[in-house]
Write a protein that holds these residues in place. Structure first.
Motif, short mmCIF file in Angstrom:
data_model
loop_
_atom_site.label_atom_id
_atom_site.label_comp_id
_atom_site.label_asym_id
_atom_site.label_seq_id
_atom_site.Cartn_x
_atom_site.Cartn_y
_atom_site.Cartn_z
N ARG A 13 49.90 32.05 27.82
CA ARG A 13 49.74 31.11 28.90
C ARG A 13 48.29 30.68 29.02
O ARG A 13 47.40 31.52 29.07
N ASP A 61 57.98 26.58 36.74
CA ASP A 61 58.88 26.23 35.63
C ASP A 61 59.94 25.23 36.07
O ASP A 61 60.39 25.24 37.21
N ASP A 91 67.72 36.83 26.14
CA ASP A 91 66.62 35.87 26.33
C ASP A 91 66.13 36.07 27.76
O ASP A 91 66.78 35.66 28.71
N THR A 92 64.99 36.75 27.88
CA THR A 92 64.54 37.24 29.18
C THR A 92 63.48 36.33 29.78
O THR A 92 62.41 36.17 29.22
N THR A 138 54.09 37.00 34.52
CA THR A 138 53.14 38.03 34.93
C THR A 138 53.34 38.36 36.42
O THR A 138 53.32 39.52 36.82
#
Ligand code: WT7
Length: 649
Positions: A527, A501, A412-413, A417
């Motif tokens: 996004r 985040d 799970d990466t 951007t």
């Protein structure tokens, strides 16, 4: 059925891995204690025309933010992706291309890719494009997209790929912002048997720009075979341009800090931002993460199902895999066409070993029980990847059991951007997995969690995710606006890069991403800025005011909930709602299409006139029991009206 909360490294993964846990820990420690020594060594994975002697000169201090990596080194990204593999891998497949229809496919070996890139690069030079010039690429998922990117890299032109789902206006504003001389597009795109008029969209975009249009030429790939409106002197067919060009092309020597590409992405305010990446550090990062995160070994078949229009496609369809001489699958279509089994069919057809996809795709398959995988083999799979948004444990478990048959680690990466490549991730042979956690940082990455006042929190905690220092793949600036770059990322918590985040860190030091804490939406892993959608909405003649928020959506992760106040004299109706939805789709893209549109006489505002999105988010999520303090509202009665007329998904 109950599932374990921790999945230890499997013996199979351990056997094949480049790095076990001890190796990861030792390398991580070195990478943060001695970044210069660490990257001096790992920068050598690339082929340099002139070796670097400097490794790192970086600062996150407001007013002086910069990141220079390998600064005196000289290299060319396309040489690293192509030329250096020719002695040993010329006839190895670089791309298995799978068309939208299951009957359509092509393969491209490293030699073929090299020659085509050289031909296009020569053609572009002939058109007067050279080092530092910007080139906009507006192509569907066809090999020519990778060719176009690499051809730019070869001559030192800076590519700006615009996702083929974007509207003419979105394309036009991105062309204008970076002043592209050249656009490379196709007659049409094809996805799920539906076409997109890419060349017509390009004509419209350039038409709308009028005098501000910087474009001198448009190269058009004949893909679907549709007739196009040919602008004499401006438009050139791709195949005509390439026909007369030699299959070798002298690569432009690029400084490590020369720009490689610009990629536009949405922020919480204003127009999309042109994220700029440079050559050396980005290439080192893309290649190294691709190798270790997916545990890529020579001979593996690797498939990243993203689109080249997003950063995932840049780093993990083009630059990372090609730098590692990987064999990749590139897929033009969509997971559900012609049937829900398409992903599994492609895996079996090419014997895919590594699959990298998005939670939204998994949830779309999961919605059909096990139909997507019933009767399929899938035994070639060894590693599964996830990217783009938090993966909920249900989707994680389904992916693990139904696709990976409980054999394959899931990486799970987490990244953006702006980060150029993966930053927080498990490594298949090193990291015990916890469903829903992106786990631990990659080399040199120093995540931290701060509260809203910027105080760094210790141990197990939850707050805002920041990064404490540079890594080679980080963005360098926003194209043409370094001031906005510093303000956007380095002013909220001075001295730190703010990701936007939220995250939790658990007692094992694992990171759990909890979603954006700013006004950015994540719809199906895409996004979108709420401000962008709002400015499009208020441009509609029937709308006085608009506020856009996300709400939980079973498949998309987040859906788009729109609150709109009509202009005086406008009577909301079903037709009008439909027209507004279409308006947004046309103006931005299908991804931005509102799911729910609620008409309201007014929006909740503070006495100083600021829209209180916090309240709207709660209403949209049907959590109006916990609205919090609304006494600062200019007119608290608006809230009751909003709750009463709330729309259900
Ligand atoms: C935002 C970046 C990374 C390439 C694709 C999206 C979210 C991304 C994860 C993950 C939780 C994730 C974050 C991030 N995100 N990957 N594994 N777990 N959230 O790139 O368009 O720049 O979006 O996507 O919110 O900030 P992007």
């Amino acid at each position: 059925m109950t599932h374990p909360s921790v999945y230890p490294v499997t013996p199979e993964a351990l056997q094949r891995t480049w790095l076990d846990n001890d190796a990861y820990l030792a390398m991580y420690q070195q990478s943060v204690e001695d970044p210069d020594g660490f990257w001096r060594e790992h920068g050598q994975r690339l082929q340099w025309m002139r070796p670097y002697t400097q490794v790192r000169d970086t600062s996150f201090t407001l007013g002086n933010v910069h990141a220079h990596w390998f600064a005196d080194g000289v290299l060319n990204a396309s040489v690293n992706c192509l030329d250096r593999h020719l002695p040993e891998h010329a006839n190895q497949v670089a791309y298995f291309w799978e068309g939208d229809s299951p009957d359509v496919q092509r393969t491209m070996t490293y030699r073929q890719l090299y020659e085509e890139v050289c031909r296009l690069a020569n053609g572009m030079r002939q058109l007067g494009v050279g080092k530092g010039d910007r080139v906009t690429i507006y192509l569907p998922m066809i090999p020519e997209a990778a060719v176009a990117m690499l051809a730019c890299a070869r001559i030192g032109a800076v590519h700006s790929v615009v996702f083929a789902g974007f509207s003419p206006d979105a394309l036009g504003s991105r062309i204008e912002d970076c002043g592209s001389k050249l656009v490379i597009t196709a007659d049409q795109g094809l996805r799920g048997a539906r076409t997109t008029p890419l060349k017509d969209n390009t004509d419209l975009a350039l038409g709308h720009l009028g005098k501000a249009n910087p474009v001198e030429h448009v190269i058009v790939v004949k893909h679907v075979g549709q007739n196009i409106d040919e602008h004499a002197g401006r438009d050139i067919w791709y195949h005509d341009l390439l026909a007369s060009q030699p299959g070798d092309c002298e690569p432009e020597p690029m400084n490590a800090e020369d720009p490689l590409f610009i990629l536009y992405t949405s922020g919480s305010t204003g127009k999309p931002k042109g994220v700029l990446h440079t050559t050396g550090g980005y290439m080192v990062w893309a290649a190294m993460t691709h190798q270790y995160v997916f545990d890529y070994h020579p001979g593996d078949v690797y498939w990243c199902s993203a689109d080249v229009g997003w950063v995932t496609g840049h780093s993990y369809i083009v630059y990372g895999p090609l730098a590692n001489a990987a064999t990749s699958v590139m897929f033009e279509g969509i997971p559900t066409y012609p049937s829900i089994k398409r992903i599994a069919q492609i895996i079996d057809k090419y014997r895919v070993n590594i699959l990298y996809t998005a939670p939204t795709a998994i949830r779309a398959l999961m919605a059909h029980g096990t139909a997507a995988v019933d009767g399929m083999d899938l035994s070639s799979l060894k590693v599964l990847g996830s990217v783009g948004e938090p993966i909920n444990p249900e989707a994680w478990n389904w992916y693990h059991e139904q696709v990976g048959k409980s054999r394959c680690p899931i990486v799970d990466t987490w990244w953006q951007t702006e980060t150029g490549g993966i930053l927080i991730t498990p490594l298949p042979g090193a990291t015990a997995l916890k469903p829903g956690s992106a786990t631990r940082p990659f080399f040199s990455v120093r995540p931290a969690i701060v509260d809203n006042e910027g105080k760094m929190l210790d141990g197990a905690c939850e707050g805002n995710l920041v990064l404490l220092g540079s890594w080679p793949g980080q963005m360098r600036t926003l194209f043409g606006d370094h001031e906005r770059f510093e303000q956007t990322y380095f002013s909220t918590y001075p001295g730190m890069y703010f990701t936007g985040d939220g995250a939790r860190r658990d007692e094992d030091g694992y990171y759990w991403l909890t979603g954006r804490v700013d006004d950015v939406l994540n719809v199906s892993g895409h996004r979108l800025g709420t401000a962008e959608i709002e400015s499009c909405l208020v441009a509609h003649e029937a709308i006085a005011e608009a506020a856009v928020v996300g709400y939980p959506h079973d498949i998309k992760g987040q859906g788009i909930y729109v609150f709109v106040a009509p202009r005086v004299g406008v009577e909301p109706s079903e037709e009008l709602t439909k027209a507004v939805r279409e308006w947004v789709r046309r103006d931005i893209s299908a991804i931005a299409t509102p799911d729910l549109i609620q008409w309201t006489p007014g929006l909740p505002k503070t006495r100083s006139g600021k829209i209180m999105r916090r309240i709207l988010r709660k209403i949209a999520a049907n959590e109006h029991d916990s609205l919090g303090d609304i006494t600062t509202l200019a007119d608290p009665s608006v809230v009751e009206h909003l709750i009463e007329h709330r729309l259900n998904a």
